[in-house]
Design an enzyme around this catalytic site. Structure first.
Site, PDB file in Angstrom:
ATOM      1  CB  VAL A  89      -0.840   0.202   1.100  1.00  0.00           C
ATOM      2  CG1 VAL A  89      -1.818   1.218   1.131  1.00  0.00           C
ATOM      3  CG2 VAL A  89      -1.638  -1.153   1.297  1.00  0.00           C
ATOM      4  CG  ASP A 114      -9.426 -10.826   6.840  1.00  0.00           C
ATOM      5  OD1 ASP A 114      -9.142 -11.478   7.810  1.00  0.00           O
ATOM      6  OD2 ASP A 114      -8.325 -10.493   5.918  1.00  0.00           O
TER       7      ASP A 114
END
Length: 527
Positions: A228, A339
């Site tokens: 990221v 998740d």
């Protein structure tokens, strides 16, 4: 030109007080029955005729809607539908009520007081609650003849509904198949660049320049999807770019899943998707930048956790609760995240939590309650036992993950890898042992002792233990969780043993590294 959110009704309070928002109408806002517009300049609606407790007020049904925001409300878990109506009529300030389902076979009476905000239409099949709006006798138009007419009309409607049941079931099956084809077509158009109106597409060179050509110094995180990067658009806007790694264990399927889902979801506690980049083999997701990074960056760090006071943690928990409630119940299509964990909770500059990473999420269609998979995906320490062992998941699987996260936020400890000198249980087992000995406050992070409200801490720990109970049927729904966390007078049942309440092997590896799995039921293969 591009604007967001895509659905005006996703904006909180868009239509003002006592009105209902519908994205299917050109004029999205409409006053509730018995209400009229306050003025041409205002979206707020007021009653046509005032309530009068002495002259027989009544209620009108409102179906297929998201319930009003819980601003001024009262919860009573012991009242059924008829008792809830009678209780509301006793109080001249009560303006609406609903008999809300909180668990299998159990309902609670929720009553609202004052103006009603943030009501919007959703499909009937995704909402079970019927909201009863209080009106005066004149507002309902209740005369002797009209009541008789209403009874005859009710008999006629019931007859028509009974005869149309089979046709409705057939229509629903056809709709379900059409919806799957529509999603597949959307994915195909997305990759070919034909669907820019719904998901803005960024050119690769724009993202390249924004991230300083994906320099290592711009990397702000790493996940199963890939690295990221932090970036700056030419407009000056800061962005976070998730770039699909060639070695990623998730791949194109999860990329498509996340784009389709995030484009349809709009909530202040969900991370905002600005667009994506699809060029050659490159797959990237462009999100709003979260300057405070992720929740685990604070609560699991010995020094940084002091920056989160009890009030900060309380607000973070409630924000996550509202975001998850939206996914399960208030969005157009129910979504199971699968998740939920501390590293997937991002924080903006005001420490507002935003749920992220929808690559593993699943949409539930129709009246599905649970489903089963041969591939278990998620993170050790957060997965519910029925999912980790049998591959069965539902909204209650997310509730389990939320319970783990709640106890981690309160304690400042990780569930996975937790160790104690007196036993070999994980954090859940340790919290449950202390609770049974009336020592629940010992779970709390010691750094919170000066800023906490002890009754609130105990209630949060109690709710966390209810969420991580082994049997899914025992766990509350997220709507019930929100009521229990925000209502000091709510009666909480005694929690049963949590999932995985077994002492671990003393030679197990208690590494603090979170491992995301992609496994089958028969063989565990860590990804």
């Amino acid at each position: 030109m591009y604007s967001a959110p895509f659905d005006k009704c996703g904006i909180y309070g868009f239509c003002g007080a006592n009105s209902i928002c519908s994205s299917r109408r050109a004029d999205a806002c409409k006053c509730l029955k018995g209400f009229i517009s306050k003025s041409q300049e205002s979206k707020n609606c007021v009653r046509e005729s005032s309530l009068d407790c002495q002259k027989g007020d009544g209620f009108t049904k409102l179906v297929g809607v998201k319930v009003p925001d819980l601003l001024k409300f009262q919860l009573n878990e012991s009242l059924n539908l008829k008792q809830c109506e009678a209780e509301c009529l006793k109080n001249c300030s009560c303006t609406a009520y609903v008999n809300m389902k909180v668990s299998e076979g159990r309902t609670s009476c929720v009553m609202w007081f004052g103006d009603l905000f943030d009501i919007s239409e959703v499909s009937d099949m995704y909402r079970n609650e019927v909201v009863f709006i209080r009106l005066s006798a004149s507002g309902l138009g209740l005369t002797h003849d009209s009541r008789k007419k209403n009874r005859l009309m009710a008999i006629l409607v019931v007859s028509i509904i009974s005869s149309a049941t089979i046709l409705g079931l057939i229509s629903f099956i056809i709709w379900k198949k059409w919806k799957k084809r529509d999603d597949l077509l959307h994915l195909t158009r997305l990759e070919s660049g034909e669907d820019e109106r719904e998901v803005p597409l960024f050119h690769f060179s724009t993202i390249e320049i924004a991230t300083n050509y994906f320099s290592f110094g711009n990397v702000i995180g790493e996940g199963g999807f890939g690295p990221v990067y932090k970036g700056n658009l030419p407009t000056g806007q800061q962005i976070a770019v998730k770039r699909l790694s060639k070695d990623s264990g998730q791949g194109v399927e999860q990329f498509r899943n996340e784009v389709v889902l995030i484009a349809k979801l709009q909530h202040k506690n969900l991370v905002g998707l600005l667009g994506c980049c699809i060029q050659g083999n490159e797959r990237m997701l462009i999100y709003e930048f979260m300057p405070k990074r992720s929740l685990d960056y604070f609560i699991f760090d010995h020094k940084k956790r002091a920056q989160l006071s009890w009030r900060n943690r309380l607000d973070i928990v409630l924000g996550i609760t509202r975001g998850l409630l939206y996914l399960h119940q208030d969005s157009k299509l129910p979504v199971i995240h699968r998740d939920l964990k501390a590293s997937n909770i991002l924080l903006d500059s005001n420490l507002t939590p935003k749920i992220s990473d929808f690559g593993l999420a699943r949409i539930f269609c129709g009246n599905d309650v649970e489903t089963k998979t041969s591939r278990v995906v998620g993170t050790f320490g957060y997965m519910a036992p029925e999912y980790a062992i049998d591959g069965t998941f539902s909204a209650k699987s997310d509730v389990f993950s939320f319970g783990v996260l709640l106890l981690e936020i309160v304690s400042g400890k990780k569930n996975r890898g937790y160790s104690h000198p007196d036993h070999l249980h994980n954090l859940l087992g340790h919290a449950w042992l202390l609770w049974n000995e009336d020592r629940g406050l010992e779970v709390m992070d010691t750094i919170l002792e000066e800023t906490c409200v002890r009754s609130e801490v105990l209630r949060f720990i109690h709710v966390g233990l209810l969420c991580v109970q082994e049997c899914p049927e025992d766990r509350p729904t997220m709507s019930s969780v929100l009521l229990k966390l925000t209502n000091e007078e709510a009666t909480l049942p005694r929690p049963k043993a949590p999932g995985f309440f077994v002492q671990r092997n003393p030679y197990d590896n208690f590494s603090s590294t979170t491992v995301t799995t992609d496994v089958t039921i028969s063989i565990l293969e860590a990804r």
